[in-house]
Design a protein around this motif. Structure first.
Motif, mmCIF file in Angstrom:
data_model
loop_
_atom_site.group_PDB
_atom_site.id
_atom_site.type_symbol
_atom_site.label_atom_id
_atom_site.label_comp_id
_atom_site.label_asym_id
_atom_site.label_seq_id
_atom_site.Cartn_x
_atom_site.Cartn_y
_atom_site.Cartn_z
ATOM 1 N N SER A 1 50.480 35.290 122.077
ATOM 2 C CA SER A 1 51.640 35.135 121.206
ATOM 3 C C SER A 1 52.325 36.490 121.065
ATOM 4 N N GLY A 2 53.587 36.434 120.672
ATOM 5 C CA GLY A 2 54.348 37.674 120.525
ATOM 6 C C GLY A 2 55.831 37.400 120.604
ATOM 7 N N PRO A 3 56.643 38.433 120.705
ATOM 8 C CA PRO A 3 58.098 38.255 120.740
ATOM 9 C C PRO A 3 58.530 37.389 121.921
ATOM 10 N N ALA A 4 59.423 36.440 121.662
ATOM 11 C CA ALA A 4 59.924 35.550 122.719
ATOM 12 C C ALA A 4 61.087 36.226 123.437
ATOM 13 N N SER A 5 60.772 37.252 124.187
ATOM 14 C CA SER A 5 61.789 38.061 124.857
ATOM 15 C C SER A 5 61.282 38.452 126.239
ATOM 16 N N ILE A 6 62.160 39.024 127.057
ATOM 17 C CA ILE A 6 61.739 39.507 128.374
ATOM 18 C C ILE A 6 60.657 40.563 128.226
ATOM 19 N N GLN A 7 60.855 41.497 127.309
ATOM 20 C CA GLN A 7 59.850 42.535 127.103
ATOM 21 C C GLN A 7 58.545 41.956 126.583
ATOM 22 N N GLY A 8 58.641 40.940 125.706
ATOM 23 C CA GLY A 8 57.435 40.294 125.189
ATOM 24 C C GLY A 8 56.626 39.657 126.295
ATOM 25 N N GLY A 9 57.303 38.978 127.239
ATOM 26 C CA GLY A 9 56.603 38.376 128.373
ATOM 27 C C GLY A 9 55.990 39.418 129.285
ATOM 28 N N TYR A 10 56.737 40.485 129.522
ATOM 29 C CA TYR A 10 56.250 41.576 130.390
ATOM 30 C C TYR A 10 54.984 42.190 129.801
ATOM 31 N N ASP A 11 55.044 42.529 128.514
ATOM 32 C CA ASP A 11 53.906 43.207 127.869
ATOM 33 C C ASP A 11 52.661 42.331 127.861
ATOM 34 N N ALA A 12 52.831 41.019 127.609
ATOM 35 C CA ALA A 12 51.680 40.118 127.546
ATOM 36 C C ALA A 12 50.970 40.040 128.897
ATOM 37 N N ILE A 13 51.729 39.892 129.962
ATOM 38 C CA ILE A 13 51.122 39.802 131.296
ATOM 39 C C ILE A 13 50.484 41.135 131.694
ATOM 40 N N GLU A 14 51.150 42.211 131.388
ATOM 41 C CA GLU A 14 50.603 43.529 131.718
ATOM 42 C C GLU A 14 49.256 43.734 131.040
ATOM 43 N N ARG A 15 49.136 43.337 129.767
ATOM 44 C CA ARG A 15 47.867 43.476 129.050
ATOM 45 C C ARG A 15 46.774 42.640 129.713
ATOM 46 N N LEU A 16 47.096 41.404 130.072
ATOM 47 C CA LEU A 16 46.100 40.516 130.679
ATOM 48 C C LEU A 16 45.605 41.055 132.010
ATOM 49 N N ILE A 17 46.537 41.451 132.868
ATOM 50 C CA ILE A 17 46.147 41.949 134.196
ATOM 51 C C ILE A 17 45.331 43.231 134.074
ATOM 52 N N ASN A 18 45.769 44.149 133.233
ATOM 53 C CA ASN A 18 45.046 45.416 133.058
ATOM 54 C C ASN A 18 43.659 45.202 132.459
ATOM 55 N N ALA A 19 43.489 44.077 131.717
ATOM 56 C CA ALA A 19 42.176 43.760 131.146
ATOM 57 C C ALA A 19 41.290 43.005 132.132
ATOM 58 N N GLY A 20 41.821 42.757 133.338
ATOM 59 C CA GLY A 20 41.013 42.102 134.367
ATOM 60 C C GLY A 20 40.986 40.587 134.277
ATOM 61 N N GLU A 21 41.884 39.977 133.501
ATOM 62 C CA GLU A 21 41.901 38.517 133.372
ATOM 63 C C GLU A 21 42.435 37.878 134.657
ATOM 64 N N ARG A 22 41.872 36.685 134.969
ATOM 65 C CA ARG A 22 42.284 35.971 136.169
ATOM 66 C C ARG A 22 42.959 34.665 135.774
ATOM 67 N N PHE A 23 44.087 34.377 136.408
ATOM 68 C CA PHE A 23 44.787 33.113 136.195
ATOM 69 C C PHE A 23 45.687 32.883 137.398
ATOM 70 N N THR A 24 45.981 31.623 137.663
ATOM 71 C CA THR A 24 46.827 31.291 138.823
ATOM 72 C C THR A 24 48.195 30.777 138.411
ATOM 73 N N ALA A 25 48.407 30.574 137.114
ATOM 74 C CA ALA A 25 49.697 30.063 136.656
ATOM 75 C C ALA A 25 49.965 30.528 135.225
ATOM 76 N N VAL A 26 51.247 30.558 134.876
ATOM 77 C CA VAL A 26 51.691 30.941 133.536
ATOM 78 C C VAL A 26 52.639 29.874 133.009
ATOM 79 N N VAL A 27 52.327 29.332 131.839
ATOM 80 C CA VAL A 27 53.266 28.479 131.105
ATOM 81 C C VAL A 27 53.901 29.354 130.031
ATOM 82 N N ALA A 28 55.187 29.645 130.188
ATOM 83 C CA ALA A 28 55.905 30.439 129.191
ATOM 84 C C ALA A 28 56.722 29.504 128.320
ATOM 85 N N CYS A 29 56.662 29.687 127.014
ATOM 86 C CA CYS A 29 57.338 28.786 126.075
ATOM 87 C C CYS A 29 58.803 29.135 125.870
#
Length: 336
Positions: A215-243
């Motif tokens: 969850s977080g700001p519904a903005s381009i920067q909000g989406g960028y930051d969320a994915i960056e955190r996940l990838i840098n934390a080593g999380e694995r996923f094959t798809a993204v559902v953005a609201c």
């Protein structure tokens, strides 16, 4: 400067007829209305709106409360509102409330002070009880938001079902590790979209790791930051559902910057079908809402309320469309 008497004399009608036409009264022959409007345009006549307000106790102003104007999703809805308002002689004022309950309350005070005749709100923060309390006294219509058991006039789509549908589309492509960028879940709209995602996975008996719910700001920067955190934390996923589409665009940018390709490495979906969605590369799979129709329907309901007419339907749940574009790619099987 032309007066109403000048218009009436030139058009060969009474001043009362000119007044009825200016106030969009239905009791005027079409040919008379056309003739008078031509004279008004020719003489560049501007009615004294302050005098009209004093006589009728109406401002002919309506206020539209928008959470954030930078979100282009609202632009086409506002266009629909303005189009419907213009046909009935109402003026539309826009107020940005920045998702602030305090600002929203402030603008509702304008109804009490008779500065506007009615409000259309994309209410982000006020509770259903508070909205309904205001609506008992003043004309209020809610757009793009739905509350269970709501008695307020309301125009929306079924956000939860739409989110479930687009999540199911990814599941049908073979994705099982699906991240959700939920926006600000304090706002009911995003909570509904998150719930749709969760229901789709539950129906397939797929467990959702809590760390993939962002969850977080519904903005381009909000989406960028969320994915960056996940990838840098080593999380694995094959798809993204953005609201929201802006979240999705931010997610795609982050994935690219981190060396991943969309959709070959990660598929991405959005929600709302803003103009950027079709123009971005890759073009975005998303949910298309009938934005202009939402606006015009909301304004039509508000006009009925302001003019004391009975509403045929208090709630309109409009249809939506899944728009499949490049960002989701093809069937992948069950990739882990």
């Amino acid at each position: 400067m032309a007066t109403i008497q000048d218009v009436a004399k030139t058009a060969g009608v009474s001043t009362a007829t000119v007044s009825r036409i200016l106030n969009n009264s239905p009791n005027v022959l079409p040919e008379t209305r056309e003739r008078v409007m031509a004279v008004i345009e020719e003489m560049n006549y501007n009615p004294n709106r302050l005098a009209q307000q004093f006589r009728t106790q109406q401002t002919r102003n309506v206020l539209v409360l928008v959470p954030e104007l930078e979100n282009t999703f609202y632009h086409e809805i506002i266009s629909g509102i303005e189009g419907a308002a213009e046909t009935k002689g109402y003026y539309v004022l826009i107020a940005e409330i920045h998702n602030s309950r305090r600002l929203e309350e402030h603008f509702f005070e304008r109804l009490k002070q008779k500065q506007v005749d009615g409000i259309i709100t994309f209410s982000a923060r006020l509770s259903p009880d508070r909205l309904e309390a205001v609506a008992k006294q003043f004309p209020v219509v809610v757009a793009c938001r739905y509350y269970e058991g709501m008695r307020l006039p309301n125009v929306t789509i079924d956000n939860e079902k739409a989110s479930r549908d687009i999540t199911n589309y990814l599941l049908n492509l073979g994705h099982r590790q699906i991240c959700c960028l939920a926006g600000n879940t304090d706002i009911l709209l995003y909570q509904d979209r998150l719930n749709g995602y969760l229901k789709a996975l539950k129906e397939r008996e797929i467990k959702v790791p809590p760390r993939l719910l962002c969850s977080g700001p519904a903005s381009i920067q909000g989406g960028y930051d969320a994915i960056e955190r996940l990838i840098n934390a080593g999380e694995r996923f094959t798809a993204v559902v953005a609201c929201g589409d802006t979240l999705a665009v931010g997610a795609i940018k982050a994935l690219r910057d981190l060396g991943l390709q969309v959709p070959s490495d990660v598929a991405v979906t959005g929600f709302d079908d803003i103009e950027l969605s079709a123009l971005y590369s890759p073009s975005l799979t998303t949910v298309r809402q009938p934005k202009k129709l939402i606006g015009s329907r909301a304004m039509e309901k508000l006009i009925d309320l302001m003019e004391g007419n009975r509403l045929a339907n208090r709630q309109d749940v409009l249809s939506y469309e899944l728009v499949i574009r490049e960002s989701t790619g093809d069937f992948i099987g069950q990739r882990q």
